[in-house]
Every structure is written in C-alpha cells, then in structure tokens.
Write an enzyme that holds these catalytic residues in place. Structure first.
Site, short mmCIF file in Angstrom:
data_model
loop_
_atom_site.label_atom_id
_atom_site.label_comp_id
_atom_site.label_asym_id
_atom_site.label_seq_id
_atom_site.Cartn_x
_atom_site.Cartn_y
_atom_site.Cartn_z
N GLU A 23 26.96 -16.76 -45.39
CA GLU A 23 26.29 -15.60 -45.95
C GLU A 23 24.81 -15.86 -46.14
O GLU A 23 24.14 -15.16 -46.90
CB GLU A 23 26.93 -15.19 -47.28
CG GLU A 23 26.69 -16.16 -48.44
CD GLU A 23 27.72 -17.30 -48.50
OE1 GLU A 23 27.86 -17.91 -49.55
OE2 GLU A 23 28.39 -17.56 -47.47
N ASP A 69 20.45 -15.21 -49.52
CA ASP A 69 21.86 -15.52 -49.69
C ASP A 69 22.51 -14.35 -50.43
O ASP A 69 21.99 -13.87 -51.45
CB ASP A 69 22.05 -16.81 -50.49
CG ASP A 69 23.51 -17.23 -50.55
OD1 ASP A 69 23.95 -17.91 -49.60
OD2 ASP A 69 24.20 -16.88 -51.52
N ILE A 70 23.64 -13.86 -49.90
CA ILE A 70 24.35 -12.75 -50.54
C ILE A 70 25.08 -13.28 -51.77
O ILE A 70 25.83 -14.26 -51.70
CB ILE A 70 25.34 -12.12 -49.56
CG1 ILE A 70 24.60 -11.59 -48.32
CG2 ILE A 70 26.13 -11.00 -50.22
CD1 ILE A 70 25.50 -11.04 -47.25
#
Length: 656
Positions: free
Chosen positions: A570, A527-528
C-alpha cells in the site's frame, strides 16, 4: 486404336486452326472497335464543343448587349430626368422619348433571341419597353418589377455586374410569336457618370431560341442527341429525351433518368456508357465562362447552376463492325485452308510437345508459387538499391502492389531512419560480394513498423554485379513480445502505474536533467492508513478496489511529467520534476485532502459500502549532490513514519 488416335488428331487439326484464326480475328475486331470508340469519343468532343460554343456565344453576346444598353447615354439621361423630384424639373422632350423608344424597338427587332427589353427605375417601375406592344407577364402587376428576383438582385449590383435568372424560374414565360416560351432574364444596373444608381436594364431571352440554336449546331452528327439540365436536374430543352419519350421543358430529369443524372452529378465532365450509348458531358457555368473581360461578376441562383450539357451517340456493335469489314473477314476465312494443312502436321507432333510444355509450366508455377507465397519475404535490389523484384509476402507486409514497387521505389525508403545505417552497411557488404545481414525496421504504407532480419548475397553475371538476392524474416511478433515483457516488468499489474524498478530508472534520468538545468526536484512517499485492517475486515478484493481508486485519484491530481509508482503493498511514491519543496508540500496536501474526501465503494456481504480512506505522506527534496534516489526515499519514508506516529492522515516534510 491407332486409327482412332489419328482421327482424333485430324479432328484437332481442324479445330485448332479454327481456334487460331478466331484468335487472330478477335484482336483485329478489338482494334477496330477501339478505333471506332476513339473516333466516336473524338466526334462526341467535337459535337459537344460546337454545341457549347453556340450556347455560350449567344449568352455572351446577350450579356455584352445588355451592358452596352445600360451604358447608353440616352437611357442614362432619360432615367436621370425621371428621378427628378418635381414634374417641372423633368424637361425631356416627347420627341426625344419617341426617338429613344424607336431606337430600342429597332434594337430588339434585330435581336431575334430576345423577347423584350425593359428599362426600370429605382422603384421597380418600368419606364421603357421594347417592343412596346409586347405584353408583360401576369407576375408583373402594373408594369412594376419591384418584387421580381432579377430586379431585387440587379438593384444590389455594382457597375458592369449582371444577374442571370435560371431558365423558366418561377414560371417566367413570355408570349413569343403567339407561343409561350420560357425566358432567361439578364439584368444589370444603370449608373450615371457621377456614380448615382439610376435603375436596371432587363433583357428577356427566348430560351427555346437559344436551345434550338444549340441543337441545330449539334446536328453535325445526325445520330447525336442533346442533353441540357440545370443544377437541380431539370430538363432545359424543348425536345424530348430519347430514352424517356415525352420529356418536356422543366421536367425532373434527375428522377426520370437517374442513371444519367448520377453520372453527370458525380463528375464535372467525362464519358459514360449507358444503355448502348456513349454519353459525353461537361459542366457549363455561364457565371465564370468567357465573360470576365466584358463584365464584372455574373450572379445567378446557386442551386440551379452550373448547368450540365451533354451529347449522346450510339455505341458501335460487333454486328455493324463485321458487316462493314466483310472483305477482311473473307480473307481470314480463306486462310483456314492453309491453317488446316499446317494443322495436320501439328497433329502428329503436338502431343509430345504438349506433354513437355505442361510439365515445364507446372514446374514454373510451382517455383513461382513457392517464391511468391513463402512464409518469409524475398526481394532483389539493383546497384542503386532500387527494387527489381519482390514476392507477394513482403509486398503484403509493406502494403504495396507489384506495380507500385517494382522498378520505382528505393528500398531505403522502407527502412526507418534509426536502422538505416545497419542496412547500408549490410548492402555495401553484398555489393562487395560478401554475405550481408542486418536487423532493421520496415515502415509500412499505413505507418506501422515491422522488425525484420535481412540476409542477402549478390548475383553476378560475367563478373558483373546484377542484383542482390535477399531473404527477409519477420521479427515483429518477437519484438512485440519483448516490448510486452519489458512493460510488464516495469508496471504494477493491479493499478497500472509503474513499479519501483521503473521509478529508480526514471529518477536517474530526471536527477541528471535537474543537475544540468539547475531545476529543483522533489519526492513524496505515500502510505494508505490502516490498509491491513481493510483487507482483514472486507477482504482482499475490497483492498484491491481501494488501491485502484487511490491511484486514479492521485493520477488525476498530477501533471503529465509527474511520475506515480507503487513501491510496495500500500506504499506509493510520486516523483515531481522541476518542483520546489514548497510546491511539493502543496501537492501532497491536495493528495491527502482528495483521498480523505473520496470514499471507495466496495461490495461487502451483498451490499455496497463506502469506505473512508486516509493516507500519510512524507515529503522531501532530492539534493543535487545525490547520485541515486535511495537517500531521498529514506528521507521521505522518515517523514511518512512521523506522520504515522503523529496520528496519520497528515503530511510531514523531512529535508535532512
């Protein structure tokens, strides 16, 4: 009006016989012309063969002559004595030298094609020459041959190997009967019986004599003109080329007659029609032709070999053909009277026949055009499946011509192996006098596939199967659209990586393979960090650039068999087949470091800004007992959330 129509028909009754007789005369002329051309080609072959035999016979005889001299015991003995270290050791009687010189002079005097014979020692010094009174060319200073091409090359050869210099190379000319003549130097090494190299024998051949023999041999046909050029396109004859006028030996034939040179350079042999003449030519390489039984390897300059030898004969014309066949022509002209009488009868009946014939032809053309250019394919197959007919549309699909396909190809060759069973079943149904249909893939000539639907029935005559009648509908565009839609359904349009649906489908396959082969398999959830903040502060275009840059970085770190998928906004997942959990942790750590060290450049308020991006990762193994990816995704997400809670930009392993 009827009289005018009769006059018209009578006029046609005269014109038509003229046309008919002319049509009869034309093929006769053509047959005679073809016969003359065939005879001319045969004659050109004979003349060329005779000329080739004359040239190669003289050269082959000269090669044998040179080899025989090199193995003469007296010459070997004389050279062996010459190589002794001191004069006191050189016990060779003057009478023997005189006898040897007389022997060589006698040989060369009975060999008119040669200009001189020289015996050269290992240092390039000329120790014997015949005729003894012939002058050495200006290139041989002090009777020393050490700097000549023939000596240098022959000095490197083995026994019975020869070197032949190109005709007239480096302006090698000799005085011959008070005239200068270009020479061809034939050189071979001399070895003692013990294998010691003693020197070189040089036989200089009068090239004009050799080519004169060639031309005299080819005068079997008085209209024949001889062509002889080397590999560089130099003219090798001492007579002019008829098309060019004053052509001299050594002139650049390739430049002066490019159309002849182009044809002869492109092919090793053949025929060509140029400037109302028939040219028959072939390649002649003295290095490989007819001498292997007499000599070892024959060497020469590669850039000047092989030669091209040719003969040029005038082509027959229509005028000469008519003059020589005048009797036949008069006989045909006398036939006009009878033809005109028949034409009168034809004049009264032709009009109706012409109308009917044109109508039938028009109908046939319409039917043929409809068949050949239909928007679908049509074909007919015989009992064995061989193509007996096929329209242009289907031939264009497959990339074949009518001559290549009709009666020659089994239609099964066009069917891909994967769909051949469907075709065979449908073909059998048709042969059983049933309607057959199959959806198949055709393999075109260029390797592409066309998806088609084939619907066929059988044509019977007198109760016997004759052939099939099949209609072929192209489904390629529909199949391509289906494939495109399927790919779109499995791919994320922004990043180009696969989506969650594809991940789940592929994971099922990989998990099954891992159970069979007892291999480990792992999953990484990514996950960004603070992605929402990037969208809020810099806009969604910047967020899209971050996602695309992220997927590119991660893809470059993975193996070919690894699978990167976008499972959310994301959020990403990486499936790692045949990967232990320790290796998976290392991969995750490399991904985290690479993301942290590679900022994404975005445009914000007219300027380029580098955004530092980090990611949180959760790693988990996929257990053998698990039937789906769902439990592993849940564990990886737990590890991901712990990484978030612990401050982000880290990798957390979660195995339970």
């Amino acid at each position: 009006m009827p009289l005018r129509r009769l006059h018209t028909r009578l006029l046609l009754a005269v014109i038509i016989p003229l046309v008919v007789v002319s049509a009869m005369l034309f093929p006769i002329f053509n047959v005679h012309m073809e016969m003359r051309l065939d005879n001319l080609r045969a004659k050109a072959d004979d003349v060329l063969k005779i000329g080739q035999e004359a040239l190669t016979h003289d050269l082959s005889e000269s090669i044998t002559y040179t080899l025989a001299i090199a193995e003469t015991p007296g010459i070997r003995q004389y050279l062996a004595v010459q190589s002794l270290p001191s004069l006191s050791d050189q016990q060779y009687a003057l009478s023997d030298i005189s006898q040897l010189s007389h022997f060589l002079n006698t040989l060369i005097s009975h060999y008119p094609r040669s200009t001189k014979l020289s015996v050269i020692d290992n240092q390039g010094r000329e120790v014997l020459r015949a005729p003894s009174d012939v002058e050495t060319g200006s290139r041989i200073a002090g009777n020393n041959h050490s700097n000549t091409d023939y000596f240098k090359e022959a000095a490197k050869l083995l026994p019975r190997e020869l070197y032949i210099s190109p005709p007239g190379r480096n302006l090698q000319y000799e005085l011959f009967d008070r005239d200068q003549a270009p020479t061809v130097n034939v050189a071979t090494p001399i070895f003692a019986a013990t294998g010691e190299r003693l020197g070189v024998v040089l036989l200089s051949l009068n090239w004009h004599y050799l080519t004169h023999t060639l031309q005299q041999a080819m005068l079997l046909e008085q209209n024949a003109n001889t062509i002889l050029i080397d590999g560089q396109g130099r003219w090798l004859l001492n007579v002019a080329f008829p098309e060019l006028g004053a052509t001299a030996f050594g002139d650049n034939f390739a430049t002066l007659a490019p159309q002849y040179w182009h044809v002869m350079q492109q092919h090793s042999e053949g025929f060509a029609s140029i400037n109302n003449h028939l040219l028959r030519f072939q390649t002649e390489d003295i290095r490989t032709h007819r001498n292997r039984s007499l000599a070892g390897t024959i060497f020469s300059e590669n850039i000047y070999s092989p030669w091209k030898i040719g003969v040029m004969l005038p082509l027959p014309t229509w005028r000469t053909l008519i003059e020589e066949e005048l009797t036949v022509l008069w006989f045909l002209l006398m036939s006009y009277g009878f033809a005109v009488a028949c034409g009168i009868f034809w004049a009264f009946s032709s009009q109706r026949q012409r109308i009917l014939r044109k109508a039938a032809q028009r109908h046939a053309l319409e039917v043929s055009d409809l068949y050949e250019n239909a928007p679908c394919g049509y074909h007919s197959l015989d009992q064995a499946g061989r193509v007996v007919n096929m329209n242009r549309t289907e031939l264009a699909w497959l990339g074949y011509s009518t001559k290549e396909a009709i009666g020659l190809i089994d239609y099964r060759e066009f069917i891909t192996p994967e769909t051949r069973d469907q075709f065979e079943q449908a073909f059998q149904n048709v042969k059983d006098n049933q309607i057959g249909s199959a959806e198949c893939s055709l393999l075109t000539r260029n390797g592409e596939q066309r998806h088609v639907m084939i619907q066929a029935s059988a044509y019977y005559r007198n109760g016997q199967f004759v052939h099939t009648r099949a209609t072929v509908f192209d489904l390629t565009e529909r199949k391509q659209l289906e494939e495109k839609l399927r790919a779109q359904a499995m791919t994320d349009p922004l990043t180009g990586v696969f989506n969650r649906r594809y991940l789940q489908a592929q994971a099922t396959i990989e998990m099954s393979r891992a159970r069979r082969q007892n291999h480990p398999i792992a999953l990484i959830a990514i996950d960004i960090d603070h992605f929402k903040r990037i969208n809020d502060e810099y806009g969604h275009d910047a967020g899209d650039e971050v996602l695309k840059n992220f997927t590119q970085i991660v893809s470059d770190l993975l193996r070919q068999e690894d699978l990167l998928c976008r499972v959310g906004g994301e959020e990403f997942a990486v499936l790692l087949p045949n990967t232990a959990i320790e290796q998976a942790q290392q991969v995750a750590e490399r991904i985290r470091i690479s993301i942290e060290q590679a900022p994404t450049t975005v445009e914000y308020e007219g300027t380029q800004q580098a955004l530092k991006v980090t990611a949180s990762l959760g790693v988990t193994p996929i257990h053998v007992r698990e039937k789906s990816l769902k439990p592993a995704l849940k564990r990886a997400d737990i590890g991901l959330y712990k990484a978030k809670e612990n401050g982000r930009n880290q990798v957390i392993l979660h195995t339970l």
